[in-house]
Design an enzyme around this catalytic site. Structure first.
Site, PDB file in Angstrom:
ATOM      1  N   SER A 185       3.617 -30.084 -34.102  1.00 40.99           N
ATOM      2  CA  SER A 185       3.047 -30.839 -32.999  1.00 40.99           C
ATOM      3  C   SER A 185       3.024 -29.983 -31.750  1.00 40.99           C
ATOM      4  O   SER A 185       3.979 -29.278 -31.448  1.00 40.99           O
ATOM      5  CB  SER A 185       3.889 -32.083 -32.748  1.00 40.99           C
ATOM      6  OG  SER A 185       3.574 -32.595 -31.491  1.00 40.99           O
ATOM      7  N   LYS A 186       1.898 -30.063 -31.036  1.00 43.00           N
ATOM      8  CA  LYS A 186       1.779 -29.307 -29.790  1.00 43.00           C
ATOM      9  C   LYS A 186       2.822 -29.783 -28.801  1.00 43.00           C
ATOM     10  O   LYS A 186       3.212 -29.078 -27.904  1.00 43.00           O
ATOM     11  CB  LYS A 186       0.405 -29.550 -29.170  1.00 43.00           C
ATOM     12  CG  LYS A 186      -0.695 -28.765 -29.774  1.00 43.00           C
ATOM     13  CD  LYS A 186      -1.929 -28.918 -28.917  1.00 43.00           C
ATOM     14  CE  LYS A 186      -3.160 -28.753 -29.793  1.00 43.00           C
ATOM     15  NZ  LYS A 186      -4.395 -28.975 -29.120  1.00 43.00           N
ATOM     16  N   ARG A 187       3.190 -31.034 -28.969  1.00 41.29           N
ATOM     17  CA  ARG A 187       4.133 -31.591 -28.001  1.00 41.29           C
ATOM     18  C   ARG A 187       5.551 -31.069 -28.207  1.00 41.29           C
ATOM     19  O   ARG A 187       6.366 -31.105 -27.324  1.00 41.29           O
ATOM     20  CB  ARG A 187       4.108 -33.126 -28.062  1.00 41.29           C
ATOM     21  CG  ARG A 187       3.152 -33.688 -27.015  1.00 41.29           C
ATOM     22  CD  ARG A 187       2.704 -35.075 -27.332  1.00 41.29           C
ATOM     23  NE  ARG A 187       1.276 -35.069 -27.606  1.00 41.29           N
ATOM     24  CZ  ARG A 187       0.722 -35.468 -28.738  1.00 41.29           C
ATOM     25  NH1 ARG A 187       1.483 -35.891 -29.709  1.00 41.29           N
ATOM     26  NH2 ARG A 187      -0.561 -35.424 -28.905  1.00 41.29           N
ATOM     27  N   GLN A 188       5.816 -30.561 -29.417  1.00 47.91           N
ATOM     28  CA  GLN A 188       7.153 -30.008 -29.641  1.00 47.91           C
ATOM     29  C   GLN A 188       7.264 -28.754 -28.780  1.00 47.91           C
ATOM     30  O   GLN A 188       6.614 -27.754 -29.064  1.00 47.91           O
ATOM     31  CB  GLN A 188       7.324 -29.593 -31.105  1.00 47.91           C
ATOM     32  CG  GLN A 188       7.605 -30.730 -32.043  1.00 47.91           C
ATOM     33  CD  GLN A 188       7.416 -30.272 -33.481  1.00 47.91           C
ATOM     34  OE1 GLN A 188       6.317 -30.137 -33.960  1.00 47.91           O
ATOM     35  NE2 GLN A 188       8.513 -30.008 -34.154  1.00 47.91           N
TER      36      GLN A 188
END
Ligand code: GLU
Length: 511
Positions: free
Chosen positions: A270-273
């Site tokens: 995930s890009k959010r990680q």
């Protein structure tokens, strides 16, 4: 129009005269560069270098609502850190710029005009409210929401009257139901009829900014891009892009889509990680070549040598060996343990070269100073650091780990610790004994120290406790012999000499 024609001419010259490969990395400055982005940039770069081509950077910032200030600069910083060289791009020169889409609005307006004139695009006056109703109706009847192409059928007089009233409108592209096959460099033949699932897409919004699809196609063409390598999530869009090329009468570039980059267990990254951001790898102390080899190990593109030992390849070796037809078309699994191995290899590699060793020593010195800002008495001699790094390259992953509290003894010299439970003669014998050991390894040290304690009739645990204090000023930590091994012979002897009882030094000085 004249300007656009000149551009076209220049681009055609570049493409045909030199027949040169031109690829681009086209990020949107909406966040940080993460592993997926690095992979795309890297494969484009390797492909370009392998074929003696050019690698361009283009900033796709047409969605002004999602811009993150400073993102472009950080992105460039991360690419350069990873060893990816930019041949053309904002701040890097090149004849087919500007390379920032928000500075190319005139170019897009002219290109839109071309499509309006040849009848492949049209003005759409539908209000947000109408579009919203269409969406809701589709959801109610369990259909995929899509525009119903209403404004395709407006009469010229209706259009003129709406325009005269200054009615807000966007421009849409007429999708044809002609199925344009995509010959993907990685996936092979891909068939997708966009008009089966989508309504006519907006290519220019009412704020005069083009949408991604339109700007991307216009720029790839005008910048003379010969090959587009990008994530597989764009593959569906590519079929739409091919229709746009056709509408302009342009020859499309070749497309290759890179498979998803996934975790070792197959789950999505995930890009959010935060921890897949390149900044985060940098901050944690990973080295660029290790990270680059890690990404490549998941995506393929190289001859597969069964049972071959993992190597850390330089950028030059990577681009020499890279082949687009060897890129995997199945999801690329990342193996974080491999990254750690590669990072250790990079420490060893950096130690073996004079220039990089010097930089590494400096880096360690800075890290230690930062970790122990209060200590005036740090052990930062170059030889000591090299010994420590040699020891650590087999055991630690990151140079940052060297500043963990468990290893503070490496850097912080103990002060005012005196060797207890031993006479000065015994200390002398021990120092001579240690000095004679060639292979300063913990196994041998342990045996020698045990024998020494026995011969001298000193209680072994008490002696070790005293040695630990003299070497580190600590009550706990790694075994004493191991500590000696890590410190190396000269620092061990130096610290033990410092801990010789003071009265004795005093006596010696008075002699
Ligand atoms: N701006 C798009 C992105 O953010 C570019 C996709 C492409 O390479 O065409 O990924």
């Amino acid at each position: 129009m004249l300007k656009l024609n000149r551009r076209l001419l220049m681009q055609q010259c570049l493409r045909h005269a030199h027949n040169q490969v031109r690829v681009r990395f086209a990020p949107s400055p909406t966040g940080y560069l993460h592993l997926g982005g690095l992979r795309t940039a890297l494969y484009n770069f390797l492909f370009a270098r392998h074929l003696d081509g050019k690698f361009l950077l283009r900033i796709e910032d047409t969605d002004q609502t999602r811009l993150v200030p400073g993102a472009s600069e950080r992105l460039v910083g991360d690419l350069l850190w990873a060893g990816i060289e930019i041949d053309e791009g904002p701040g890097f020169g090149g004849q087919l710029g500007p390379y920032v889409q928000s500075q190319r609005t005139m170019i897009y307006s002219k290109a839109i005009e071309e499509l309006l004139q040849n009848g492949t695009a049209y003005r759409c006056f539908c209000t947000e409210r109408r579009l919203d109703l269409l969406r809701k109706e589709a959801l109610r009847t369990r259909q995929v929401p899509r525009y119903d192409n209403k404004c395709r059928h407006l009469k010229t007089a209706e259009i003129d009257s709406l325009l005269a009233k200054g009615t807000a409108h966007c421009i849409r592209f007429k999708l044809t139901d002609h199925e344009e096959p995509l010959d993907d460099l990685i996936y092979g033949k891909v068939y997708h009829n966009v008009s089966d699932t989508e309504g006519d897409p907006v290519i220019m919004k009412s704020d005069q900014f083009p949408t991604y699809h339109f700007a991307n196609v216009v720029d790839d063409h005008l910048m003379g891009i010969t090959h587009v390598l990008r994530g597989v999530e764009w593959q569906i869009s590519t079929t739409k892009h091919l229709l746009l090329y056709k509408a302009f009468g342009w020859q499309p570039p070749k497309f290759g889509h890179l498979p998803l980059l996934v975790n070792a267990d197959g789950t999505k990254l995930s890009k959010r990680q935060g921890d897949i951001g390149i900044q985060s790898f940098r901050e944690r102390g990973y080295f660029p070549q290790a990270l680059v080899n890690y990404v490549v190990s998941a995506g393929g593109g190289f001859e597969h040598k069964a049972h071959a030992k993992q190597e850390l390849l330089t950028m030059q070796e990577l681009f020499e060996q890279f082949h687009i037809d060897r890129v995997n078309s199945h999801p690329s699994r990342l193996n974080p343990e491999l990254l750690d191995d590669l990072n250790r290899m990079e420490i060893t590699q950096r130690l073996s070269n004079k220039e990089s060793r010097f930089k590494l020593i400096h880096q360690v010195q800075e890290l230690v100073k930062k970790a122990y800002p209060q200590h005036p008495n740090l052990d930062l001699a170059e030889d000591h650091i090299v010994d420590v790094l040699n020891w650590s390259s087999q055991r630690l992953t990151l140079i940052q780990d060297l500043t963990s509290s468990k290893l503070s003894f490496l850097w912080v010299k103990p002060s005012n610790f005196q060797l207890k439970n031993m006479t000065s003669e015994q200390v002398d014998v021990m120092l001579t004994l240690l000095n004679e050991i060639q292979d300063f390894q913990k196994e041998e040290l342990n045996v020698k120290l045990k024998n020494f304690a026995q011969e001298q009739n000193i209680k072994f645990p008490l002696m070790m406790k005293a040695l630990r204090a003299a070497l580190s000023g600590l009550k706990e930590g790694p075994g004493v012999a191991e500590m000696m091994e890590i410190l190396g012979k000269s620092v061990t002897l130096e610290r033990l000499k410092e801990a010789v009882p003071k009265e004795r030094i005093h006596l010696e000085q008075n002699q």
